[in-house]
Design a protein around this motif. Structure first.
Motif, PDB file in Angstrom:
ATOM      1  N   ARG A  27       5.268 -15.695  -5.693  1.00 56.59           N
ATOM      2  CA  ARG A  27       5.682 -15.908  -4.304  1.00 56.59           C
ATOM      3  C   ARG A  27       7.089 -15.387  -4.051  1.00 56.59           C
ATOM      4  O   ARG A  27       7.350 -14.723  -3.043  1.00 56.59           O
ATOM      5  N   ARG A  28       7.996 -15.688  -4.956  1.00 56.04           N
ATOM      6  CA  ARG A  28       9.399 -15.324  -4.731  1.00 56.04           C
ATOM      7  C   ARG A  28       9.683 -13.852  -4.984  1.00 56.04           C
ATOM      8  O   ARG A  28      10.714 -13.334  -4.538  1.00 56.04           O
ATOM      9  N   ASN A  29       8.776 -13.164  -5.674  1.00 54.85           N
ATOM     10  CA  ASN A  29       9.028 -11.761  -6.031  1.00 54.85           C
ATOM     11  C   ASN A  29       7.927 -10.829  -5.524  1.00 54.85           C
ATOM     12  O   ASN A  29       7.783  -9.729  -6.032  1.00 54.85           O
ATOM     13  N   GLN A  30       7.218 -11.264  -4.491  1.00 54.50           N
ATOM     14  CA  GLN A  30       6.095 -10.470  -3.986  1.00 54.50           C
ATOM     15  C   GLN A  30       6.527  -9.090  -3.517  1.00 54.50           C
ATOM     16  O   GLN A  30       5.815  -8.092  -3.754  1.00 54.50           O
ATOM     17  N   ASP A  31       7.661  -8.984  -2.865  1.00 51.13           N
ATOM     18  CA  ASP A  31       8.101  -7.674  -2.377  1.00 51.13           C
ATOM     19  C   ASP A  31       8.328  -6.702  -3.533  1.00 51.13           C
ATOM     20  O   ASP A  31       7.956  -5.519  -3.441  1.00 51.13           O
ATOM     21  N   VAL A  65       7.119 -26.491 -10.126  1.00 48.87           N
ATOM     22  CA  VAL A  65       8.060 -26.097 -11.171  1.00 48.87           C
ATOM     23  C   VAL A  65       9.474 -26.015 -10.624  1.00 48.87           C
ATOM     24  O   VAL A  65      10.439 -26.434 -11.258  1.00 48.87           O
ATOM     25  N   LEU A  66       9.618 -25.457  -9.401  1.00 48.12           N
ATOM     26  CA  LEU A  66      10.945 -25.376  -8.806  1.00 48.12           C
ATOM     27  C   LEU A  66      11.551 -26.759  -8.647  1.00 48.12           C
ATOM     28  O   LEU A  66      12.756 -26.959  -8.807  1.00 48.12           O
ATOM     29  N   GLY A  67      10.694 -27.737  -8.366  1.00 51.01           N
ATOM     30  CA  GLY A  67      11.206 -29.081  -8.131  1.00 51.01           C
ATOM     31  C   GLY A  67      11.710 -29.763  -9.372  1.00 51.01           C
ATOM     32  O   GLY A  67      12.534 -30.681  -9.302  1.00 51.01           O
ATOM     33  N   LEU A  97       3.946 -19.441 -12.680  1.00 50.49           N
ATOM     34  CA  LEU A  97       3.672 -18.051 -12.328  1.00 50.49           C
ATOM     35  C   LEU A  97       3.449 -17.897 -10.830  1.00 50.49           C
ATOM     36  O   LEU A  97       3.893 -16.915 -10.228  1.00 50.49           O
ATOM     37  N   ASN A  98       2.771 -18.869 -10.203  1.00 51.58           N
ATOM     38  CA  ASN A  98       2.596 -18.825  -8.750  1.00 51.58           C
ATOM     39  C   ASN A  98       3.937 -18.763  -8.036  1.00 51.58           C
ATOM     40  O   ASN A  98       4.126 -18.014  -7.065  1.00 51.58           O
ATOM     41  N   SER A  99       4.875 -19.556  -8.503  1.00 56.04           N
ATOM     42  CA  SER A  99       6.202 -19.567  -7.895  1.00 56.04           C
ATOM     43  C   SER A  99       6.888 -18.216  -8.056  1.00 56.04           C
ATOM     44  O   SER A  99       7.495 -17.687  -7.121  1.00 56.04           O
ATOM     45  N   THR A 113      -4.085 -17.499 -11.392  1.00 54.16           N
ATOM     46  CA  THR A 113      -2.951 -17.797 -10.523  1.00 54.16           C
ATOM     47  C   THR A 113      -3.332 -17.423  -9.098  1.00 54.16           C
ATOM     48  O   THR A 113      -4.433 -16.941  -8.839  1.00 54.16           O
ATOM     49  N   ASN A 114      -2.425 -17.640  -8.155  1.00 55.23           N
ATOM     50  CA  ASN A 114      -2.602 -17.058  -6.832  1.00 55.23           C
ATOM     51  C   ASN A 114      -2.705 -15.539  -6.974  1.00 55.23           C
ATOM     52  O   ASN A 114      -2.084 -14.950  -7.872  1.00 55.23           O
ATOM     53  N   HIS A 115      -3.467 -14.914  -6.109  1.00 55.09           N
ATOM     54  CA  HIS A 115      -3.569 -13.458  -6.204  1.00 55.09           C
ATOM     55  C   HIS A 115      -2.253 -12.829  -5.740  1.00 55.09           C
ATOM     56  O   HIS A 115      -1.582 -13.346  -4.858  1.00 55.09           O
TER      57      HIS A 115
END
Length: 289
Positions: A259-263, A24-26, A254-256, A118-120
């Motif tokens: 990943r980018r907002n995991q913290d 999606v980012l791409g 959603l995976n993206s 999605t990814n967990h």
């Protein structure tokens, strides 16, 4: 109580799902990229399927940790959050996600076939909850001899019940209902109230449910993640977001975001009191809360 918890015994969670990141980012900056999201997924709102009375996870008043994560994802997407409310018991997925009334379930066990995962975004575990004044507060496994002859609260049919039976703890256990409409009955709240009153000696609850309830309403309790159980069924589960089968572009988006907002997601969970453990469920994570 989430429907997938009721189904874990019949539908064991499978291994980590492989999920490609970055598609999606791409393409997100290209003209017409928005059209690559499934036509079933709303482009005007983040449409969330949720239980209206499953606090501290989800609540119609927006106070649950699932609500807070939905708000975060909606903010990152630049979309308002809209809910389809339905009790999270038998028929929840069929009446919400599969009925195309909403586009994502915020918390669903990895590998469950009713949804596409999605990814967990976190892993948690069942917990033993006892008063901080109890001689059980240093117990780490359900085979501990100190649990013998103690009255333990357990959600009937949940995975820890198998461990209790193996260790001879079922005879004096107090069972609480598994399949309930939380608008009418709340087994977790009842169990912790009974523990507070001394009617049971300990309670076993799914961590994302019991941990926040203890933090908000029972500060005199100790939450012990059951990370040292080695025999099946396992007591830790990786939690994902659930989307409709076949909606791979939406899943990748959603995976993206995960990943980018995991913290930030970790902070929301830790602030709520959710016990977070490693992906293999063998150690408690410290996220600075």
């Amino acid at each position: 109580m989430p429907a997938w918890v009721a189904d874990i015994v019949r539908n064991p969670v499978r291994g980590l799902a492989a999920a490609a990141l970055g598609l999606v980012l791409g393409v997100s900056g290209l003209p017409g990229a928005q059209a690559q999201t499934s036509d079933l997924v709303s482009r005007n709102a983040l449409r969330v399927c949720a239980d209206p009375a499953n606090a501290p996870m989800s609540s119609m008043d927006g106070s649950g940790w699932e609500n807070r994560i939905a708000d975060l994802i909606g903010e990152k997407l630049g979309l308002p959050v809209q809910y389809t409310w339905f009790p999270q018991a038998t028929g929840f997925v069929r009446q919400t996600l599969k009925a195309k009334k909403c586009d994502v379930i915020m918390a669903y066990a990895q590998g469950h076939e009713l949804v596409q995962n999605t990814n967990h975004y976190f892993t948690s575990v069942y917990t033993l909850i006892v008063p901080e004044t109890s001689d059980l507060k240093s117990v780490e496994t359900l085979s501990d001899e100190r649990l013998r002859d103690r009255k333990i609260g357990i959600i009937a049919g949940s995975p820890p019940a198998t461990h209790m039976a193996r260790n001879g703890l079922i005879g004096k256990a107090r069972p609480y209902n598994l399949f309930v409409d939380r608008r009418i009955e709340s087994p977790a709240l009842d169990m912790l109230d009974d523990l507070e009153k001394g009617e049971i000696d300990a309670a076993i609850l799914w961590g994302p449910l019991g941990g926040p309830l203890v933090k908000s309403d029972h500060p005199g309790m100790v939450v012990i993640p059951l990370i040292h159980e080695t025999l099946p069924p396992r007591l830790f589960y990786r939690i994902t977001m659930g989307v409709r089968q076949g909606e791979k572009v939406w899943e990748r988006k959603l995976n993206s975001l995960i990943r980018r907002n995991q913290d930030e997601i970790n902070t929301i969970l830790a602030d709520a009191g959710v016990p977070l453990v490693t992906d293999m469920g063998d150690a408690v994570m410290d996220v600075g809360q």
